[in-house]
Design an enzyme around this catalytic site. Sequence first.
Site, mmCIF file in Angstrom:
data_model
loop_
_atom_site.group_PDB
_atom_site.id
_atom_site.type_symbol
_atom_site.label_atom_id
_atom_site.label_comp_id
_atom_site.label_asym_id
_atom_site.label_seq_id
_atom_site.Cartn_x
_atom_site.Cartn_y
_atom_site.Cartn_z
ATOM 1 N N TRP A 134 25.110 4.310 3.549
ATOM 2 C CA TRP A 134 25.913 4.907 2.459
ATOM 3 C C TRP A 134 26.760 6.037 3.025
ATOM 4 O O TRP A 134 26.283 6.820 3.852
ATOM 5 C CB TRP A 134 24.983 5.474 1.370
ATOM 6 C CG TRP A 134 24.932 4.603 0.148
ATOM 7 C CD1 TRP A 134 24.195 3.479 -0.020
ATOM 8 C CD2 TRP A 134 25.641 4.818 -1.080
ATOM 9 N NE1 TRP A 134 24.394 2.960 -1.266
ATOM 10 C CE2 TRP A 134 25.280 3.762 -1.948
ATOM 11 C CE3 TRP A 134 26.539 5.780 -1.528
ATOM 12 C CZ2 TRP A 134 25.793 3.647 -3.240
ATOM 13 C CZ3 TRP A 134 27.049 5.670 -2.814
ATOM 14 C CH2 TRP A 134 26.673 4.611 -3.663
ATOM 15 N N SER B 159 20.291 6.740 1.853
ATOM 16 C CA SER B 159 19.429 7.863 2.240
ATOM 17 C C SER B 159 18.014 7.710 1.697
ATOM 18 O O SER B 159 17.055 8.152 2.333
ATOM 19 C CB SER B 159 20.036 9.176 1.743
ATOM 20 O OG SER B 159 21.224 9.434 2.463
ATOM 21 N N PHE B 160 17.889 7.102 0.518
ATOM 22 C CA PHE B 160 16.547 6.927 -0.037
ATOM 23 C C PHE B 160 15.646 6.150 0.922
ATOM 24 O O PHE B 160 14.434 6.380 0.975
ATOM 25 C CB PHE B 160 16.634 6.198 -1.395
ATOM 26 C CG PHE B 160 15.312 6.135 -2.111
ATOM 27 C CD1 PHE B 160 14.836 7.251 -2.800
ATOM 28 C CD2 PHE B 160 14.542 4.984 -2.090
ATOM 29 C CE1 PHE B 160 13.596 7.204 -3.435
ATOM 30 C CE2 PHE B 160 13.316 4.932 -2.727
ATOM 31 C CZ PHE B 160 12.844 6.038 -3.409
ATOM 32 N N GLU B 161 16.236 5.237 1.686
ATOM 33 C CA GLU B 161 15.455 4.398 2.608
ATOM 34 C C GLU B 161 15.168 5.092 3.947
ATOM 35 O O GLU B 161 14.478 4.523 4.808
ATOM 36 C CB GLU B 161 16.181 3.075 2.868
ATOM 37 C CG GLU B 161 16.106 2.082 1.712
ATOM 38 C CD GLU B 161 17.001 2.443 0.532
ATOM 39 O OE1 GLU B 161 18.111 2.963 0.754
ATOM 40 O OE2 GLU B 161 16.557 2.219 -0.614
ATOM 41 N N VAL C 278 24.333 12.476 1.177
ATOM 42 C CA VAL C 278 24.301 12.269 -0.271
ATOM 43 C C VAL C 278 25.386 13.161 -0.874
ATOM 44 O O VAL C 278 25.451 14.356 -0.582
ATOM 45 C CB VAL C 278 22.923 12.614 -0.877
ATOM 46 C CG1 VAL C 278 22.835 12.100 -2.309
ATOM 47 C CG2 VAL C 278 21.794 12.029 -0.041
ATOM 48 N N ILE C 279 26.254 12.545 -1.683
ATOM 49 C CA ILE C 279 27.348 13.296 -2.300
ATOM 50 C C ILE C 279 27.172 13.262 -3.815
ATOM 51 O O ILE C 279 26.978 12.186 -4.401
ATOM 52 C CB ILE C 279 28.720 12.728 -1.870
ATOM 53 C CG1 ILE C 279 28.867 12.851 -0.340
ATOM 54 C CG2 ILE C 279 29.856 13.481 -2.578
ATOM 55 C CD1 ILE C 279 30.124 12.258 0.239
ATOM 56 N N GLU D 11 28.185 11.927 -10.971
ATOM 57 C CA GLU D 11 28.198 12.440 -12.344
ATOM 58 C C GLU D 11 26.805 12.461 -12.971
ATOM 59 O O GLU D 11 26.626 12.972 -14.072
ATOM 60 C CB GLU D 11 29.132 11.573 -13.192
ATOM 61 C CG GLU D 11 30.588 11.758 -12.787
ATOM 62 C CD GLU D 11 31.513 10.891 -13.610
ATOM 63 O OE1 GLU D 11 31.024 10.061 -14.395
ATOM 64 O OE2 GLU D 11 32.730 11.057 -13.455
ATOM 65 N N HIS E 265 21.271 11.378 -10.266
ATOM 66 C CA HIS E 265 20.824 10.560 -9.136
ATOM 67 C C HIS E 265 20.764 11.376 -7.844
ATOM 68 O O HIS E 265 19.822 11.267 -7.052
ATOM 69 C CB HIS E 265 21.795 9.379 -8.979
ATOM 70 C CG HIS E 265 21.325 8.325 -8.052
ATOM 71 N ND1 HIS E 265 21.591 8.363 -6.699
ATOM 72 C CD2 HIS E 265 20.581 7.223 -8.264
ATOM 73 C CE1 HIS E 265 21.034 7.314 -6.127
ATOM 74 N NE2 HIS E 265 20.424 6.613 -7.047
ATOM 75 N N PHE F 125 15.282 16.476 9.949
ATOM 76 C CA PHE F 125 15.980 16.308 8.668
ATOM 77 C C PHE F 125 17.483 16.493 8.878
ATOM 78 O O PHE F 125 17.979 17.618 8.943
ATOM 79 C CB PHE F 125 15.423 17.363 7.706
ATOM 80 C CG PHE F 125 15.979 17.314 6.315
ATOM 81 C CD1 PHE F 125 15.570 16.340 5.422
ATOM 82 C CD2 PHE F 125 16.886 18.270 5.885
ATOM 83 C CE1 PHE F 125 16.065 16.313 4.123
ATOM 84 C CE2 PHE F 125 17.384 18.249 4.594
ATOM 85 C CZ PHE F 125 16.965 17.267 3.713
HETATM 86 C C1 DLZ Z 1 22.787 4.611 -5.166
HETATM 87 C C2 DLZ Z 1 23.261 5.692 -4.248
HETATM 88 C C3 DLZ Z 1 24.198 6.649 -4.704
HETATM 89 C C4 DLZ Z 1 24.748 6.651 -6.091
HETATM 90 N N1 DLZ Z 1 24.657 7.609 -3.897
HETATM 91 C C5 DLZ Z 1 24.209 7.652 -2.615
HETATM 92 C C6 DLZ Z 1 24.688 8.660 -1.734
HETATM 93 O O1 DLZ Z 1 25.541 9.507 -2.045
HETATM 94 N N2 DLZ Z 1 24.197 8.666 -0.462
HETATM 95 C C7 DLZ Z 1 23.246 7.768 -0.031
HETATM 96 O O2 DLZ Z 1 22.837 7.845 1.145
HETATM 97 N N3 DLZ Z 1 22.796 6.815 -0.858
HETATM 98 C C8 DLZ Z 1 23.243 6.726 -2.118
HETATM 99 N N4 DLZ Z 1 22.792 5.747 -2.962
HETATM 100 C C9 DLZ Z 1 21.872 4.718 -2.414
HETATM 101 C C10 DLZ Z 1 20.384 5.125 -2.417
HETATM 102 O O3 DLZ Z 1 20.116 6.065 -1.383
HETATM 103 C C11 DLZ Z 1 19.520 3.861 -2.165
HETATM 104 O O4 DLZ Z 1 19.985 3.189 -1.014
HETATM 105 C C12 DLZ Z 1 19.543 2.908 -3.334
HETATM 106 O O5 DLZ Z 1 19.149 3.574 -4.528
HETATM 107 C C13 DLZ Z 1 18.573 1.709 -3.093
HETATM 108 O O6 DLZ Z 1 17.221 2.171 -2.992
#
Ligand code: DLZ
Length: 155
Positions: free
Chosen positions: A29, A61-63, A85-86, A89, A92, A117
């Site tokens: 992402w 990033s969640f992963e 992560v940006i 609105e 999330h 980190f």
């Molecule tokens: C869904 C999502 C959104 C809206 N924004 C970001 C972001 O700004 N940066 C990032 O690394 N990942 C984003 N994701 C994806 C989540 O991290 C994740 O990959 C999904 O929710 C699937 O688990």
Amino acid sequence: MATAQHSELNVEKLPSAEGLRIVVVVADWNASITEGLFKGAEAVLQQKGCTAIERVSVPGSFELVFGCAKALKTNPDAVIALGSVIRGETAHFDYVCQAVTHGIKDLNVLGNIPVIFGLLTDDTQQQAIARSGGALGNKGAEAAAAAIQMAKLSI
Ligand code: DLZ
């Protein structure tokens, strides 16, 4: 809120990274940002003599936490998590930032291999650009410096 500060990264003063194996887990992402972070990290590791840099991609990033946990099973000297992560609105942004922060903290507390980190948590894309090789330096490079220092930590 964090103020815009240029860190004092002094690569010369870092210990050598020769012989270290470092896994870098990179989120797809905001790929142009995370690519900048990876390039910054790679440059510092190479400059300090690290020849075993392994890159692993995860979707977002969640992963990062899962990717880092898997990387730890290969017994590297350090793992670096890089993501961007940006703020959008919705809430999330807060959930993802908190999940990654706590997840990486847990890996550090529960294990004996440092997990660094390298997550940018910005309000705007401009802020992310500035910190991934732009006017405010490169947080990937700083993450690599932290990885070397922590891998060499002697207590
Ligand atoms: C869904 C999502 C959104 C809206 N924004 C970001 C972001 O700004 N940066 C990032 O690394 N990942 C984003 N994701 C994806 C989540 O991290 C994740 O990959 C999904 O929710 C699937 O688990």
